[in-house]
Design a protein around this motif. Structure first.
Motif, PDB file in Angstrom:
ATOM      1  N   LYS A 167       0.863  -1.180   0.000  1.00 56.93           N
ATOM      2  CA  LYS A 167       0.000   0.000   0.000  1.00 56.93           C
ATOM      3  C   LYS A 167       0.893   1.221   0.000  1.00 56.93           C
ATOM      4  O   LYS A 167       1.861   1.281   0.762  1.00 56.93           O
ATOM      5  N   ASP A 186     -11.689   3.920   5.670  1.00 55.81           N
ATOM      6  CA  ASP A 186     -10.898   3.770   6.888  1.00 55.81           C
ATOM      7  C   ASP A 186     -11.458   4.748   7.923  1.00 55.81           C
ATOM      8  O   ASP A 186     -12.334   4.400   8.722  1.00 55.81           O
ATOM      9  N   GLU A 187     -11.015   6.013   7.874  1.00 57.53           N
ATOM     10  CA  GLU A 187     -11.412   7.016   8.863  1.00 57.53           C
ATOM     11  C   GLU A 187     -12.936   7.154   8.995  1.00 57.53           C
ATOM     12  O   GLU A 187     -13.440   7.534  10.050  1.00 57.53           O
ATOM     13  N   ASN A 194     -11.481  -1.044   5.861  1.00 57.08           N
ATOM     14  CA  ASN A 194     -10.250  -1.225   6.621  1.00 57.08           C
ATOM     15  C   ASN A 194     -10.648  -1.153   8.088  1.00 57.08           C
ATOM     16  O   ASN A 194     -11.039  -0.100   8.578  1.00 57.08           O
ATOM     17  N   ASN A 203      -5.885   9.178   2.720  1.00 61.33           N
ATOM     18  CA  ASN A 203      -6.169   9.877   3.984  1.00 61.33           C
ATOM     19  C   ASN A 203      -6.934  11.179   3.752  1.00 61.33           C
ATOM     20  O   ASN A 203      -6.541  12.248   4.238  1.00 61.33           O
ATOM     21  N   ASP A 244      -3.678   4.773  -0.498  1.00 57.64           N
ATOM     22  CA  ASP A 244      -4.425   5.384   0.605  1.00 57.64           C
ATOM     23  C   ASP A 244      -4.236   6.900   0.555  1.00 57.64           C
ATOM     24  O   ASP A 244      -3.113   7.388   0.566  1.00 57.64           O
TER      25      ASP A 244
HETATM   26 MG    MG Z   1      -5.796   4.577   5.946  1.00 56.84          MG
END
Ligand code: MG
Length: 369
Positions: free
Chosen positions: A162, A239-240, A261, A191, A189
């Motif tokens: 990743k 994710d977040e 994730n 973010n 990723d």
């Molecule tokens: Mg992440």
């Protein structure tokens, strides 16, 4: 369960290689190890995964410490519990603060598994004894040094790579990686570095056959993620955005992602993580276990979680030596041919390396029951 003593150990560890993403750079990790002791000489351990500033989610080292001391430890002390699954419900009295909750809850699960003389992965219902290891590589100064690091990790046997992307470090970088490693299982990723205005730009990612693009938009932007997923062949992974079972239900209902994730700290503990796992399994949502630059304690909990049947994609669970000069556990976590083997020792299956642990410790606070 007979909980007699809770200790919050504060530690600071230097990363072997600074880790940079679209929002921050981490070269040293500060965290707390929660230790819960029972009356028979057994200890359970958990780890806080917040960073020193709130760039990932709103929690920090200081807020997790504060919430543990002022609210969560007193709540756990307030009445006995008979099973770790009760902790999630008790902590509902405190809004938010999932990383603080998760660290304490992890320690309860570890202690419980040790009291049962069973490995934690078995207690959680794990089925996989071997965990496929992926690796996450931060933003590097040059594409050349990124390619060299990828080469390195492939030769160590990691199953997928990743990379972190942001505007200006995305299509150009992925094109170079693809030309050097045409069939490497690869993902990116962001973010939250993009918005729906970047839709046409992000569509270019489809040409690289990525396993997924992770968290392109803001954490609370379920609607725009759904628009993106509809227009992108590449699966979107969140994710977040997924901080609870309710968030996972929202994402699935709106079609905001095809993959999640899952991180124990971000969702408030192992019980919530297992609930999300079951929901994902039911809806055919892909799952993998993310990493937060944990020490061996947090890593061991991730490995136990990743043994559940819904974890079909390699997680960000690397060897201790990828992150640390020396880990705080013995033995260290080892990746062999891209695989981590789970052991059958009670609890998380690893002991503290007392010497390293004490060398990294910057403080401790004890609460007796
Ligand atoms: Mg992440």
């Amino acid at each position: 369960m007979n909980i007699r003593k809770i200790t919050l150990h504060r530690l600071k560890m230097k990363l072997k290689h600074p880790f940079r993403n679209s929002l921050s750079a981490v070269s040293e990790k500060e965290f707390s190890i929660v230790e819960i002791e029972n009356g028979s000489g057994l200890s359970g351990y958990g780890e806080t995964v917040a960073f020193d500033a709130p760039w990932y989610t709103e929690e920090t080292n200081e807020t997790t410490q504060y919430m543990l001391e002022q609210f969560l430890v007193p709540l756990l002390k307030a009445a006995p519990i008979s099973h770790p699954s009760e902790v999630q419900q008790r902590f509902q009295a405190v809004k938010g603060n999932p990383m603080a909750k998760a660290a304490l809850e992890e320690a309860v699960w570890d202690l419980y598994a040790k009291e049962q003389n069973l490995p934690l992965h078995r207690i959680l219902g794990g089925v996989n004894k071997e965990i496929a290891a992926g690796i996450s590589i931060g933003i590097e100064n040059t594409i050349e040094s990124l390619l060299a690091r990828i080469e390195d990790k492939i030769s160590e046997g990691y199953k997928r790579v990743k990379i972190k992307i942001k505007p200006g470090w995305d299509v150009n970088v992925l094109r170079e990686i693809r030309s050097a490693f045409p069939s490497l299982p690869l993902m990116a990723d962001a973010n939250s570095a993009y918005s729906l205005r970047d839709l046409d730009h992000l569509k270019q990612l489809d040409e690289f056959s990525l396993l997924m693009i992770e968290q392109p938009f803001a954490h609370n932007d379920f609607a725009d993620h759904a628009v993106l997923q509809e227009q992108l062949a590449t699966p979107v992974c969140l994710d977040e955005s997924i901080q609870s079972l309710a968030d996972a239900r929202t994402a699935i209902a709106l079609g905001s992602c095809r993959i999640i994730n899952l991180k124990i700290g971000r969702v408030g503990g192992l019980q919530e993580a297992m609930d999300i796992h079951n929901l994902a399994l039911e809806h055919g949502i892909g799952l993998w276990c993310g990493g937060m630059l944990e020490s061996g304690i947090g890593r061991a909990h991730n490995m136990a979680l990743a043994s559940l049947p819904g974890f079909t994609l390699p997680g960000d669970i690397g060897s201790s030596s990828h992150y640390w000069h020396e880990d705080i556990i013995v033995p260290e976590v080892i990746v062999e041919k891209g695989i981590i083997k789970l052991n059958d020792l009670p609890g998380i299956g690893y002991r503290l390396n007392q010497e390293v642990f004490e060398a990294c410790r910057t403080g401790k606070k004890t609460f007796s029951l």
